[in-house]
Design a protein around this motif. Sequence first.
Motif, mmCIF file in Angstrom:
data_model
loop_
_atom_site.group_PDB
_atom_site.id
_atom_site.type_symbol
_atom_site.label_atom_id
_atom_site.label_comp_id
_atom_site.label_asym_id
_atom_site.label_seq_id
_atom_site.Cartn_x
_atom_site.Cartn_y
_atom_site.Cartn_z
ATOM 1 N N ARG A 293 -34.868 -35.044 8.964
ATOM 2 C CA ARG A 293 -35.685 -34.891 10.169
ATOM 3 C C ARG A 293 -36.273 -33.495 10.270
ATOM 4 O O ARG A 293 -37.412 -33.339 10.643
ATOM 5 C CB ARG A 293 -34.841 -35.174 11.409
ATOM 6 C CG ARG A 293 -34.570 -36.641 11.608
ATOM 7 C CD ARG A 293 -34.016 -36.893 12.963
ATOM 8 N NE ARG A 293 -32.741 -36.237 13.162
ATOM 9 C CZ ARG A 293 -31.573 -36.854 12.979
ATOM 10 N NH1 ARG A 293 -31.537 -38.096 12.563
ATOM 11 N NH2 ARG A 293 -30.447 -36.205 13.186
ATOM 12 N N SER B 155 -40.978 -32.927 9.375
ATOM 13 C CA SER B 155 -42.088 -32.301 10.098
ATOM 14 C C SER B 155 -42.797 -31.301 9.201
ATOM 15 O O SER B 155 -44.015 -31.238 9.163
ATOM 16 C CB SER B 155 -41.573 -31.591 11.334
ATOM 17 O OG SER B 155 -40.464 -32.257 11.831
ATOM 18 N N LYS C 97 -39.863 -31.688 17.795
ATOM 19 C CA LYS C 97 -40.254 -33.050 17.443
ATOM 20 C C LYS C 97 -40.507 -33.887 18.691
ATOM 21 O O LYS C 97 -41.475 -34.643 18.757
ATOM 22 C CB LYS C 97 -39.161 -33.677 16.587
ATOM 23 C CG LYS C 97 -39.639 -34.927 15.906
ATOM 24 C CD LYS C 97 -38.760 -35.326 14.758
ATOM 25 C CE LYS C 97 -39.336 -36.588 14.120
ATOM 26 N NZ LYS C 97 -38.347 -37.326 13.362
ATOM 27 N N LEU C 98 -39.637 -33.739 19.685
ATOM 28 C CA LEU C 98 -39.785 -34.495 20.929
ATOM 29 C C LEU C 98 -41.106 -34.142 21.610
ATOM 30 O O LEU C 98 -41.860 -35.031 22.035
ATOM 31 C CB LEU C 98 -38.600 -34.189 21.863
ATOM 32 C CG LEU C 98 -38.609 -34.830 23.236
ATOM 33 C CD1 LEU C 98 -38.619 -36.355 23.134
ATOM 34 C CD2 LEU C 98 -37.399 -34.385 24.055
ATOM 35 N N ILE D 64 -43.917 -35.794 19.738
ATOM 36 C CA ILE D 64 -44.051 -37.239 19.998
ATOM 37 C C ILE D 64 -44.785 -37.453 21.322
ATOM 38 O O ILE D 64 -45.746 -38.223 21.411
ATOM 39 C CB ILE D 64 -42.663 -37.919 20.057
ATOM 40 C CG1 ILE D 64 -41.985 -37.855 18.693
ATOM 41 C CG2 ILE D 64 -42.772 -39.374 20.529
ATOM 42 C CD1 ILE D 64 -40.477 -38.085 18.751
ATOM 43 N N GLU E 219 -48.500 -36.460 21.200
ATOM 44 C CA GLU E 219 -49.365 -37.252 20.347
ATOM 45 C C GLU E 219 -50.172 -38.257 21.168
ATOM 46 O O GLU E 219 -51.318 -38.543 20.864
ATOM 47 C CB GLU E 219 -48.523 -37.999 19.319
ATOM 48 C CG GLU E 219 -49.110 -37.979 17.939
ATOM 49 C CD GLU E 219 -48.076 -38.376 16.900
ATOM 50 O OE1 GLU E 219 -48.013 -39.563 16.609
ATOM 51 O OE2 GLU E 219 -47.328 -37.487 16.435
ATOM 52 N N TYR F 58 -42.924 -43.135 27.267
ATOM 53 C CA TYR F 58 -41.938 -43.520 26.257
ATOM 54 C C TYR F 58 -40.596 -43.751 26.935
ATOM 55 O O TYR F 58 -40.168 -42.935 27.741
ATOM 56 C CB TYR F 58 -41.759 -42.406 25.223
ATOM 57 C CG TYR F 58 -42.948 -42.207 24.324
ATOM 58 C CD1 TYR F 58 -43.041 -42.855 23.093
ATOM 59 C CD2 TYR F 58 -43.979 -41.350 24.696
ATOM 60 C CE1 TYR F 58 -44.130 -42.661 22.259
ATOM 61 C CE2 TYR F 58 -45.082 -41.138 23.868
ATOM 62 C CZ TYR F 58 -45.146 -41.806 22.656
ATOM 63 O OH TYR F 58 -46.222 -41.610 21.835
ATOM 64 N N GLN G 170 -37.038 -45.546 22.949
ATOM 65 C CA GLN G 170 -38.089 -45.252 21.968
ATOM 66 C C GLN G 170 -37.975 -43.814 21.460
ATOM 67 O O GLN G 170 -38.103 -43.556 20.263
ATOM 68 C CB GLN G 170 -39.473 -45.466 22.595
ATOM 69 C CG GLN G 170 -39.811 -46.928 22.781
ATOM 70 C CD GLN G 170 -41.066 -47.129 23.615
ATOM 71 O OE1 GLN G 170 -41.368 -46.330 24.508
ATOM 72 N NE2 GLN G 170 -41.796 -48.177 23.328
ATOM 73 N N LEU G 171 -37.727 -42.902 22.385
ATOM 74 C CA LEU G 171 -37.600 -41.497 21.987
ATOM 75 C C LEU G 171 -36.380 -41.302 21.093
ATOM 76 O O LEU G 171 -36.439 -40.573 20.105
ATOM 77 C CB LEU G 171 -37.514 -40.597 23.224
ATOM 78 C CG LEU G 171 -38.798 -40.553 24.058
ATOM 79 C CD1 LEU G 171 -38.574 -39.804 25.365
ATOM 80 C CD2 LEU G 171 -39.950 -39.908 23.280
ATOM 81 N N HIS H 12 -37.236 -42.402 17.614
ATOM 82 C CA HIS H 12 -38.059 -41.400 16.926
ATOM 83 C C HIS H 12 -37.220 -40.209 16.479
ATOM 84 O O HIS H 12 -37.412 -39.673 15.400
ATOM 85 C CB HIS H 12 -39.153 -40.879 17.864
ATOM 86 C CG HIS H 12 -40.335 -41.785 17.935
ATOM 87 N ND1 HIS H 12 -41.193 -41.954 16.880
ATOM 88 C CD2 HIS H 12 -40.821 -42.547 18.940
ATOM 89 C CE1 HIS H 12 -42.150 -42.804 17.229
ATOM 90 N NE2 HIS H 12 -41.944 -43.184 18.470
ATOM 91 N N LEU H 13 -36.298 -39.816 17.336
ATOM 92 C CA LEU H 13 -35.560 -38.577 17.083
ATOM 93 C C LEU H 13 -34.338 -38.765 16.205
ATOM 94 O O LEU H 13 -33.982 -37.901 15.434
ATOM 95 C CB LEU H 13 -35.103 -37.949 18.398
ATOM 96 C CG LEU H 13 -36.140 -37.202 19.229
ATOM 97 C CD1 LEU H 13 -35.434 -36.433 20.316
ATOM 98 C CD2 LEU H 13 -36.959 -36.240 18.377
#
Length: 232
Positions: free
Chosen positions: A118, A122, A163-164, A167, A170, A176, A180-181, A184-185
Amino acid sequence: MTMIWIVEDEERISAVLTAYLTQAGFATRSFTDGQNIPAAAAAELPDLILLDLMLPGLDGIEICRQIRRSLTIPIVMLTARVEEIDRLVGLELGADDYICKPFSPREVVARVKAVLRRSTTSTATATTSLGKRCCHAGIELDHDRYEARLHQHLLDLTPREFKLLGILMENPGRVYSREQLMQHLYHEDIHSSDRMIDTHVKNLRKKLASIQPEQEFIQALYGIGYKFNMGD
Ligand code: CA
């Protein structure tokens, strides 16, 4: 070679982790005392730190705090009881993951790999899409440099906070859910409590508010989730 530090005073655990991580192709260094870890980490920049909670010298909480003041090295905390995880999350230490003892060394290796993937994804995404930047409402995310700025002020974000924010930014305005978060994380790390999302959001907000307190960049929708708020 990817360097993993193992900060753990129980030599038996440390030896097992060293063996498994070495077999998985990592370079490791072990420490049994916490005292010099923040300074040594700043000087040598390991790729990831496995950090035990209870240590002589300086405990894991204080080490994590001190490292997070200036560095984004991924930190995975090792704790003895599952209840401690809630407490640690509540302390907003900015650790990237928590593993509860007793653990299987295999699980630790899997989690280490996941956290590293992770934190480097990025960077890798950024290098392939050269110059990838995202800019909304005065916040600029530079995925090449892994830097976030609000009105030119550098934000000191952990890899996961970065990263959060990425997301949410974006798709500004898109809501979200926590699930969902989480996906992603954390991907496959189902063990992680979804309260971690709340903690990351809280920390992000605090950092953004230290520069621009009047704007609510990340808006909570009660019972639904979060969205990035463009403001007016
Ligand atoms: Ca210990």
